[in-house]
Design a protein around this motif. Structure first.
Motif, mmCIF file in Angstrom:
data_model
loop_
_atom_site.group_PDB
_atom_site.id
_atom_site.type_symbol
_atom_site.label_atom_id
_atom_site.label_comp_id
_atom_site.label_asym_id
_atom_site.label_seq_id
_atom_site.Cartn_x
_atom_site.Cartn_y
_atom_site.Cartn_z
ATOM 1 N N ALA B 183 0.822 -1.219 0.000
ATOM 2 C CA ALA B 183 0.000 0.000 0.000
ATOM 3 C C ALA B 183 0.859 1.274 0.000
ATOM 4 O O ALA B 183 0.573 2.208 -0.761
ATOM 5 N N PRO B 184 1.909 1.348 0.810
ATOM 6 C CA PRO B 184 2.733 2.574 0.766
ATOM 7 C C PRO B 184 3.422 2.770 -0.582
ATOM 8 O O PRO B 184 3.553 3.905 -1.058
ATOM 9 N N GLN B 185 3.836 1.686 -1.229
ATOM 10 C CA GLN B 185 4.440 1.789 -2.555
ATOM 11 C C GLN B 185 3.408 2.330 -3.561
ATOM 12 O O GLN B 185 3.692 3.235 -4.347
ATOM 13 N N ASP B 186 2.194 1.770 -3.502
ATOM 14 C CA ASP B 186 1.122 2.231 -4.393
ATOM 15 C C ASP B 186 0.795 3.698 -4.144
ATOM 16 O O ASP B 186 0.666 4.493 -5.079
ATOM 17 N N SER B 187 0.615 4.054 -2.882
ATOM 18 C CA SER B 187 0.116 5.399 -2.588
ATOM 19 C C SER B 187 1.206 6.442 -2.830
ATOM 20 O O SER B 187 0.900 7.579 -3.201
ATOM 21 N N ALA B 188 2.484 6.059 -2.654
ATOM 22 C CA ALA B 188 3.562 7.010 -2.948
ATOM 23 C C ALA B 188 3.549 7.371 -4.437
ATOM 24 O O ALA B 188 3.681 8.538 -4.813
ATOM 25 N N PHE B 189 3.337 6.359 -5.287
ATOM 26 C CA PHE B 189 3.251 6.643 -6.716
ATOM 27 C C PHE B 189 2.051 7.532 -7.028
ATOM 28 O O PHE B 189 2.161 8.538 -7.736
ATOM 29 N N ALA B 190 0.877 7.146 -6.512
ATOM 30 C CA ALA B 190 -0.356 7.879 -6.831
ATOM 31 C C ALA B 190 -0.291 9.310 -6.317
ATOM 32 O O ALA B 190 -0.717 10.259 -6.995
ATOM 33 N N LEU B 191 0.273 9.494 -5.124
ATOM 34 C CA LEU B 191 0.375 10.845 -4.576
ATOM 35 C C LEU B 191 1.321 11.696 -5.420
ATOM 36 O O LEU B 191 1.020 12.861 -5.743
ATOM 37 N N GLY B 192 2.460 11.114 -5.799
ATOM 38 C CA GLY B 192 3.383 11.844 -6.664
ATOM 39 C C GLY B 192 2.730 12.217 -7.986
ATOM 40 O O GLY B 192 2.900 13.338 -8.491
#
Lengths: 246, 246
Positions: B183-192
């Motif tokens: 989840a943190p890997q996914d959300s870091a991409f989406a937030l960026g």
């Protein structure tokens, strides 16, 4: 599940049996509404959320209208658009629903903005619009068959609300009177259509599933209202907060 | 409503503020779940309904994948499909969720049939899939940003459930462990992505609205569970009826 081909009369009986088990006149929130157990803020919440359903019905009907193959079917379905959208500004079912929200003291711009809508109301209403857009014409028409049961609920609602709430008048309930004649005309056509066109076991099951789905739409809307606004009340972040608990 | 262009950092702060107000870790049903206030039948109802969400996530991601314009974006999004659908039968997040429903004593065929699903769960989950299909790529990616908040809720859920329920084991909760890193890997991409691509006031507002919408999806699912299964309980016609109130 139906495992053999039903006669048209058996199909009609199976549809009526679904309504007898699943139509939202059996929901605790409907009973509280017509028994006078709700305060004004709770009735406002119902009218505000139900507005989105009413306002989406002509969009739903237009979606189906665009897919109907014959002038005869389109003329029949176009009548529904006239009923809901009217013939000039201020006429039709959606405008009459706004007279109800006006009469309950809700700001019209706030109602129309949908800002105070429960998310669950939005999802249920949009599920109905998407169902009619995406499924077969037979299923789309069958999903309208909750109108078979609406004259009863409208009678209970109007008489119960007039008797039990001093903030409700015949004028504010003007939406419902034409529905008592429109709904039976609509449902008679739709019932005749599905009885004639559901000619395989699969088609008959699809018709029964469509009515079950639609009962779930209406039921789920009352679940959300009951959960959010009836004690202890769990209003989701951002949804309408009643000021008037009289 | 945002009325001026935010810096990327201000946009991030506004997204986090939405989560602080609307993420479903604040919902009474989540608190009851991790505080050990539910019986086994109620935990089953949660796992059964949440299964439909889990099973729909790869369909949602595939819908977006089909619309992404570059190999770079598609590779990133394809990783999510691998996470959820696995690399062979029995692997991936959906299969791990079924180990949870197995561990809770639910029949797997019944879970997968969706027969016992609450209608409100279906409407909320499908609203999410339709949102990702129908809205802009920017909004679709922004709607995944609830993953910013999921490591916290997963930690609360796993520790609370292991502590409070003797019918829950680490094996049955195997779903959650990989999510703590995925989840943190996914959300870091989406937030960026949204910080880089939301370059107008309207785009920034759309991003904020998308996260608000998605919080409403998750919140509404818990509304329905709380209303149906927590006392006094109003299970809709046809939905899962727990047998096990231990």
């Amino acid at each position: 599940m139906t495992h053999r081909l039903l006669t048209p009369e058996e199909l009609e009986a199976a549809l009526l049996a679904i309504g007898a088990e699943r139509y939202h006149n059996l929901h605790p929130f409907h009973r509280a509404l017509h028994d006078g157990k709700l305060n004004k803020g709770q009735v406002q919440a119902w009218a505000l959320n139900r507005y989105y359903y009413q306002a989406s019905i002509p969009a739903k009907d237009a979606t189906l209208l665009a897919r109907l193959p014959t002038a005869e079917l389109r003329r029949e379905w176009r009548r529904r658009l006239v009923d809901h959208d009217g013939t000039e500004p201020g006429t039709g079912g959606v405008a009459r629903w706004l007279r109800l929200t006006d009469g309950l003291g809700l700001d019209r711009a706030y109602v129309e903005s949908l800002d105070g809508l429960l998310p669950g109301t939005r999802f249920a209403v949009e599920a109905y619009v998407h169902f009619v857009r995406d499924r077969s014409i037979l299923e789309a028409i069958a999903s309208s068959l909750t109108e078979l049961f609406s004259p009863t609920i409208i009678s209970e609602r109007v008489s119960g609300m007039l008797r039990n709430y001093d903030f409700v008048t015949e004028e504010t309930l003007a939406y419902f009177t034409p529905r008592l004649t429109q709904a039976p005309q609509d449902s008679a056509f739709a019932l005749g259509y599905v009885k004639e066109h559901a000619r395989t076991v699969e088609q008959q099951q699809a018709v029964l599933n469509a009515l079950t789905f639609k009962c779930g739409v209406l039921w789920s809307m009352l679940d959300e209202l009951d959960y959010a606004y009836v004690a202890p009340g769990h209003i989701p972040p951002g949804a309408f907060k009643p000021q008037d608990a009289s």
